[in-house]
Design a protein around this motif. Structure first.
Motif, PDB file in Angstrom:
ATOM      1  N   THR A  28      -2.897  11.056   4.016  1.00  0.00           N
ATOM      2  CA  THR A  28      -1.585  10.424   4.202  1.00  0.00           C
ATOM      3  C   THR A  28      -1.656   8.912   4.351  1.00  0.00           C
ATOM      4  O   THR A  28      -0.646   8.238   4.185  1.00  0.00           O
ATOM      5  CB  THR A  28      -0.896  10.989   5.457  1.00  0.00           C
ATOM      6  OG1 THR A  28      -1.670  10.645   6.612  1.00  0.00           O
ATOM      7  CG2 THR A  28      -0.747  12.495   5.376  1.00  0.00           C
ATOM      8  N   PHE A  29      -2.840   8.360   4.723  1.00  0.00           N
ATOM      9  CA  PHE A  29      -3.008   6.943   5.034  1.00  0.00           C
ATOM     10  C   PHE A  29      -2.087   6.487   6.174  1.00  0.00           C
ATOM     11  O   PHE A  29      -1.845   5.285   6.334  1.00  0.00           O
ATOM     12  CB  PHE A  29      -2.771   6.063   3.797  1.00  0.00           C
ATOM     13  CG  PHE A  29      -3.748   6.311   2.688  1.00  0.00           C
ATOM     14  CD1 PHE A  29      -5.050   5.852   2.778  1.00  0.00           C
ATOM     15  CD2 PHE A  29      -3.358   7.013   1.561  1.00  0.00           C
ATOM     16  CE1 PHE A  29      -5.954   6.089   1.757  1.00  0.00           C
ATOM     17  CE2 PHE A  29      -4.256   7.254   0.538  1.00  0.00           C
ATOM     18  CZ  PHE A  29      -5.560   6.798   0.633  1.00  0.00           C
ATOM     19  N   CYS A  30      -1.545   7.437   6.913  1.00  0.00           N
ATOM     20  CA  CYS A  30      -0.660   7.172   8.063  1.00  0.00           C
ATOM     21  C   CYS A  30       0.581   6.367   7.678  1.00  0.00           C
ATOM     22  O   CYS A  30       1.190   5.712   8.530  1.00  0.00           O
ATOM     23  CB  CYS A  30      -1.423   6.437   9.171  1.00  0.00           C
ATOM     24  SG  CYS A  30      -2.755   7.389   9.900  1.00  0.00           S
ATOM     25  N   LEU A  31       0.968   6.397   6.399  1.00  0.00           N
ATOM     26  CA  LEU A  31       2.113   5.603   5.951  1.00  0.00           C
ATOM     27  C   LEU A  31       3.414   6.121   6.535  1.00  0.00           C
ATOM     28  O   LEU A  31       4.303   5.334   6.883  1.00  0.00           O
ATOM     29  CB  LEU A  31       2.169   5.599   4.422  1.00  0.00           C
ATOM     30  CG  LEU A  31       1.020   4.853   3.737  1.00  0.00           C
ATOM     31  CD1 LEU A  31       1.005   5.120   2.241  1.00  0.00           C
ATOM     32  CD2 LEU A  31       1.134   3.359   4.011  1.00  0.00           C
ATOM     33  N   ILE A  89       8.282  -1.533   3.107  1.00  0.00           N
ATOM     34  CA  ILE A  89       6.996  -1.514   2.400  1.00  0.00           C
ATOM     35  C   ILE A  89       6.259  -0.198   2.621  1.00  0.00           C
ATOM     36  O   ILE A  89       5.735   0.407   1.673  1.00  0.00           O
ATOM     37  CB  ILE A  89       6.132  -2.703   2.849  1.00  0.00           C
ATOM     38  CG1 ILE A  89       6.767  -4.024   2.415  1.00  0.00           C
ATOM     39  CG2 ILE A  89       4.718  -2.590   2.278  1.00  0.00           C
ATOM     40  CD1 ILE A  89       6.090  -5.245   2.992  1.00  0.00           C
ATOM     41  N   SER A  90       6.222   0.261   3.879  1.00  0.00           N
ATOM     42  CA  SER A  90       5.473   1.490   4.176  1.00  0.00           C
ATOM     43  C   SER A  90       6.133   2.716   3.561  1.00  0.00           C
ATOM     44  O   SER A  90       5.435   3.617   3.078  1.00  0.00           O
ATOM     45  CB  SER A  90       5.329   1.661   5.697  1.00  0.00           C
ATOM     46  OG  SER A  90       6.589   1.715   6.336  1.00  0.00           O
ATOM     47  N   VAL A  91       7.469   2.757   3.536  1.00  0.00           N
ATOM     48  CA  VAL A  91       8.151   3.882   2.894  1.00  0.00           C
ATOM     49  C   VAL A  91       7.887   3.873   1.389  1.00  0.00           C
ATOM     50  O   VAL A  91       7.640   4.921   0.774  1.00  0.00           O
ATOM     51  CB  VAL A  91       9.664   3.854   3.185  1.00  0.00           C
ATOM     52  CG1 VAL A  91      10.391   4.906   2.357  1.00  0.00           C
ATOM     53  CG2 VAL A  91       9.920   4.100   4.666  1.00  0.00           C
ATOM     54  N   PHE A  92       7.915   2.684   0.793  1.00  0.00           N
ATOM     55  CA  PHE A  92       7.632   2.574  -0.644  1.00  0.00           C
ATOM     56  C   PHE A  92       6.208   3.038  -0.956  1.00  0.00           C
ATOM     57  O   PHE A  92       5.983   3.824  -1.894  1.00  0.00           O
ATOM     58  CB  PHE A  92       7.830   1.133  -1.108  1.00  0.00           C
ATOM     59  CG  PHE A  92       7.384   0.892  -2.522  1.00  0.00           C
ATOM     60  CD1 PHE A  92       8.141   1.348  -3.590  1.00  0.00           C
ATOM     61  CD2 PHE A  92       6.192   0.219  -2.781  1.00  0.00           C
ATOM     62  CE1 PHE A  92       7.709   1.137  -4.897  1.00  0.00           C
ATOM     63  CE2 PHE A  92       5.767   0.010  -4.080  1.00  0.00           C
ATOM     64  CZ  PHE A  92       6.528   0.471  -5.143  1.00  0.00           C
ATOM     65  N   LEU A  93       5.229   2.567  -0.181  1.00  0.00           N
ATOM     66  CA  LEU A  93       3.843   2.973  -0.399  1.00  0.00           C
ATOM     67  C   LEU A  93       3.663   4.464  -0.142  1.00  0.00           C
ATOM     68  O   LEU A  93       2.851   5.127  -0.810  1.00  0.00           O
ATOM     69  CB  LEU A  93       2.914   2.159   0.498  1.00  0.00           C
ATOM     70  CG  LEU A  93       2.804   0.670   0.180  1.00  0.00           C
ATOM     71  CD1 LEU A  93       1.896  -0.019   1.193  1.00  0.00           C
ATOM     72  CD2 LEU A  93       2.275   0.463  -1.232  1.00  0.00           C
ATOM     73  N   HIS A  94       4.409   4.988   0.809  1.00  0.00           N
ATOM     74  CA  HIS A  94       4.366   6.427   1.085  1.00  0.00           C
ATOM     75  C   HIS A  94       4.849   7.211  -0.139  1.00  0.00           C
ATOM     76  O   HIS A  94       4.259   8.237  -0.498  1.00  0.00           O
ATOM     77  CB  HIS A  94       5.238   6.724   2.299  1.00  0.00           C
ATOM     78  CG  HIS A  94       5.193   8.159   2.738  1.00  0.00           C
ATOM     79  ND1 HIS A  94       4.021   8.824   3.008  1.00  0.00           N
ATOM     80  CD2 HIS A  94       6.184   9.058   2.968  1.00  0.00           C
ATOM     81  CE1 HIS A  94       4.283  10.067   3.382  1.00  0.00           C
ATOM     82  NE2 HIS A  94       5.592  10.232   3.355  1.00  0.00           N
ATOM     83  N   MET A  95       5.915   6.729  -0.790  1.00  0.00           N
ATOM     84  CA  MET A  95       6.413   7.384  -1.995  1.00  0.00           C
ATOM     85  C   MET A  95       5.379   7.312  -3.117  1.00  0.00           C
ATOM     86  O   MET A  95       5.169   8.292  -3.846  1.00  0.00           O
ATOM     87  CB  MET A  95       7.719   6.716  -2.437  1.00  0.00           C
ATOM     88  CG  MET A  95       8.853   6.795  -1.438  1.00  0.00           C
ATOM     89  SD  MET A  95       9.517   8.458  -1.266  1.00  0.00           S
ATOM     90  CE  MET A  95      10.270   8.681  -2.849  1.00  0.00           C
ATOM     91  N   VAL A  96       4.720   6.157  -3.245  1.00  0.00           N
ATOM     92  CA  VAL A  96       3.679   6.004  -4.265  1.00  0.00           C
ATOM     93  C   VAL A  96       2.537   6.983  -4.008  1.00  0.00           C
ATOM     94  O   VAL A  96       2.014   7.616  -4.938  1.00  0.00           O
ATOM     95  CB  VAL A  96       3.147   4.558  -4.287  1.00  0.00           C
ATOM     96  CG1 VAL A  96       1.936   4.436  -5.208  1.00  0.00           C
ATOM     97  CG2 VAL A  96       4.245   3.595  -4.732  1.00  0.00           C
ATOM     98  N   ARG A  97       2.150   7.116  -2.736  1.00  0.00           N
ATOM     99  CA  ARG A  97       1.071   8.037  -2.386  1.00  0.00           C
ATOM    100  C   ARG A  97       1.440   9.478  -2.714  1.00  0.00           C
ATOM    101  O   ARG A  97       0.612  10.260  -3.218  1.00  0.00           O
ATOM    102  CB  ARG A  97       0.762   7.888  -0.890  1.00  0.00           C
ATOM    103  CG  ARG A  97      -0.590   8.429  -0.432  1.00  0.00           C
ATOM    104  CD  ARG A  97      -0.599   9.912  -0.168  1.00  0.00           C
ATOM    105  NE  ARG A  97       0.443  10.326   0.745  1.00  0.00           N
ATOM    106  CZ  ARG A  97       0.758  11.611   0.969  1.00  0.00           C
ATOM    107  NH1 ARG A  97       0.114  12.576   0.320  1.00  0.00           N
ATOM    108  NH2 ARG A  97       1.709  11.925   1.804  1.00  0.00           N
TER     109      ARG A  97
END
Length: 208
Positions: A28-31, A89-97
């Motif tokens: 999850t990278f804790c995002l 930013i973290s929500v966007f990166l979470h979606m990418v992940r």
């Protein structure tokens, strides 16, 4: 009894068993956790700012007073602002992940849809917060938003409900204040809880 306990509130908060892969950081990278932490900071700082902020014509002046008169007011505003940027930013990166790991596949379609809605609401929440700053820049941003709304069928009425009547020199209105503080923030908070519940039910995320 054990099966029934897994579907209880306590079972979701601290499940007895989870998949081993859910314990790896790269799972999850804790995002999602960073996003939720940013939301908590936004909520706390936002509530404190409510004691001094005044929407409408006094928006810019009240923020200037917070910066110059209120002890640690500038720090409080900066913390609120940067927490908002961190959440986007973290929500966007979470979606990418999620896309990269194909975590949207069955049986996780509902969680994926919830995440997409959360990302959209987060962006709108950040945009509405920018309008509440008041000033000419916020007025210009509100004008652009109104133009986008009115290009849709029935968009003029929707623009009035969402924006109110902002001036070109001030984007802050009571309508926008209500949307930002109560409706959008409340919807994001509720969907986050539902999102976490669905993840925990599927056996993901390490227990508290």
């Amino acid at each position: 009894m054990g099966k029934q306990g897994n579907y209880s509130f306590t079972g979701h908060i601290r499940p007895r068993q989870i998949r081993a892969g859910a314990l790896r950081l790269r799972a999850t990278f804790c995002l999602g956790g960073f996003s939720f932490l940013a939301f908590i900071v936004l909520t706390i700082t936002g509530v404190l700012l409510l004691f001094y902020y005044q929407p409408g014509d006094r928006a810019f002046a009240s923020l200037s007073e917070i910066n110059s008169v209120l002890p640690y007011g500038g720090f409080l505003r900066s913390l609120h602002f940067w927490a908002g940027q961190l959440m986007v930013i973290s929500v966007f990166l979470h979606m990418v992940r999620v896309v990269w790991s194909r975590a949207y596949r069955p049986l996780r379609e509902l969680n994926w849809i919830t995440g997409v809605v959360l990302f959209g609401l987060t962006v709108i929440l950040d945009y509405s917060g920018y309008l509440l700053r008041g000033g000419q820049e916020s007025g210009a941003a509100a004008t652009v938003g109104q133009a986008l709304f009115t290009s849709l069928p029935g968009g003029k009425a929707l623009a009035t409900v969402f924006f109110g009547q902002p001036s070109p020199l001030n984007g802050s209105t009571l309508n926008m204040f209500v949307w930002h503080v109560f409706i959008l923030a409340g919807a994001v908070g509720f969907l986050q809880m539902f999102h976490f519940w669905r993840i925990r039910r599927g056996g993901g995320v390490r227990p508290l």
